[in-house]
Design a protein around this motif. Sequence first.
Motif, PDB file in Angstrom:
ATOM      1  N   LEU A 190     -23.005  69.556  96.911  1.00  0.00           N
ATOM      2  CA  LEU A 190     -22.921  68.358  96.075  1.00  0.00           C
ATOM      3  C   LEU A 190     -24.020  67.351  96.339  1.00  0.00           C
ATOM      4  N   SER A 223     -13.477  73.227  89.248  1.00  0.00           N
ATOM      5  CA  SER A 223     -14.211  72.036  89.690  1.00  0.00           C
ATOM      6  C   SER A 223     -15.701  72.169  89.416  1.00  0.00           C
ATOM      7  N   ILE A 224     -16.250  73.337  89.664  1.00  0.00           N
ATOM      8  CA  ILE A 224     -17.689  73.518  89.452  1.00  0.00           C
ATOM      9  C   ILE A 224     -18.012  73.348  87.967  1.00  0.00           C
ATOM     10  N   GLU A 226     -16.387  71.506  85.871  1.00  0.00           N
ATOM     11  CA  GLU A 226     -16.263  70.078  85.546  1.00  0.00           C
ATOM     12  C   GLU A 226     -17.462  69.278  86.042  1.00  0.00           C
ATOM     13  N   ILE A 227     -17.939  69.614  87.237  1.00  0.00           N
ATOM     14  CA  ILE A 227     -19.132  68.936  87.772  1.00  0.00           C
ATOM     15  C   ILE A 227     -20.318  69.200  86.850  1.00  0.00           C
ATOM     16  N   ALA A 230     -19.974  67.136  83.702  1.00  0.00           N
ATOM     17  CA  ALA A 230     -20.189  65.707  83.951  1.00  0.00           C
ATOM     18  C   ALA A 230     -21.673  65.402  84.159  1.00  0.00           C
ATOM     19  N   LEU A 231     -22.374  66.301  84.812  1.00  0.00           N
ATOM     20  CA  LEU A 231     -23.799  66.073  85.106  1.00  0.00           C
ATOM     21  C   LEU A 231     -24.709  66.681  84.039  1.00  0.00           C
TER      22      LEU A 231
END
Length: 285
Positions: A190, A223-224, A226-227, A230-231
């Motif tokens: 991260l 989660s990956i 979603e990250i 978001a980015l």
Amino acid sequence: AAKELGKSRWVEYGPELDAHAVEHAQIAAELSQALDRDELFVLYQPIVGLPDGDVRGVEALIRWRHPTRGLVSPVTFIPVAERTGLIVPIGAWILRQACTQGAQWASSLGDRAPWKISVNASARQLLEPAFVGVVADTLADTGLDPARLTIEITETAVFGGGRALDTVRALHALGVKIALDDFGTGHSSLGLLRTCPVDVLKVDKSFVDGVTGTVEQEAIATSISEIAQALRLEAVAEGVETAEQASRLLELGYRLAQGFYFARPLPAAEIAPLCTPEPSLTSPA
Ligand code: C2E
Ligand code: MG
Ligand code: MG
Ligand code: MG
């Protein structure tokens, strides 16, 4: 008795260790001639869209056809190439092969060409001051649009900053895309996204395997994704082997995937037919 046991162990394992070291040295010596002897070649594995399965890009994967050992896996010889420094000329060679092929597909297939060509770069190459120039020259010589080239690096290679990170920034400034390979298995998943220019997360096969397994494993893949959203990064799910995984990944938000379920790494000539659109039902026979 202990001494005797120790001795017998030495006798038992000693020659084996020697044999291993000799084998390693032999592979290193033979690898140094492999390029000149035309024993290295490139396969291309499609990266496809979900759910359509259209070929969006390909990853170039090196192979070594050894005259007596047969096909040697990159898992065996890439580490040897890294330790000996041979990865520098070998890496430059595969980059040129892949960019030449990518430019050729772009001109022969037009809109249907795989849009992106991914090439793996090892940590050792990123430490080489000449690498950025090699990439720039290769793009100029082959005419491949820099935006169509993706360099795949690992988190570990750029963890700790330094020259490797400078190289990645310079590559990105050329207009080349950067992918973090085997994402989630390295050192600094991260924090790295703040310091290193990244366009693509390649989610490691171990997490893809988990999407049809335990709740905990699936949570990581979720989660990956979603990250990435978001980015505003692309997320590619690596190592997809089943229809069940593919449909679960789609539900988890993945729009790109790579794996044996869709296609194995293939010779360049077998890629073009996969890019041909399905014949229309109304087209003349
Ligand atoms: P990678 O970059 O993560 O490449 C993906 C690997 O996963 C490839 O193995 C590919 O054949 C394999 N794979 C793809 N889909 C599936 C699947 O559904 N199931 C399974 N079990 N495997 C799948 P490959 O070609 O043996 O390459 C292994 C590694 O060797 C690569 O991992 C990369 O780290 C390295 N490598 C390969 N070519 C090059 C190269 O040209 N340069 C450098 N520096 N490293 C390379
Ligand atoms: Mg890769
Ligand atoms: Mg990978
Ligand atoms: Mg991998």
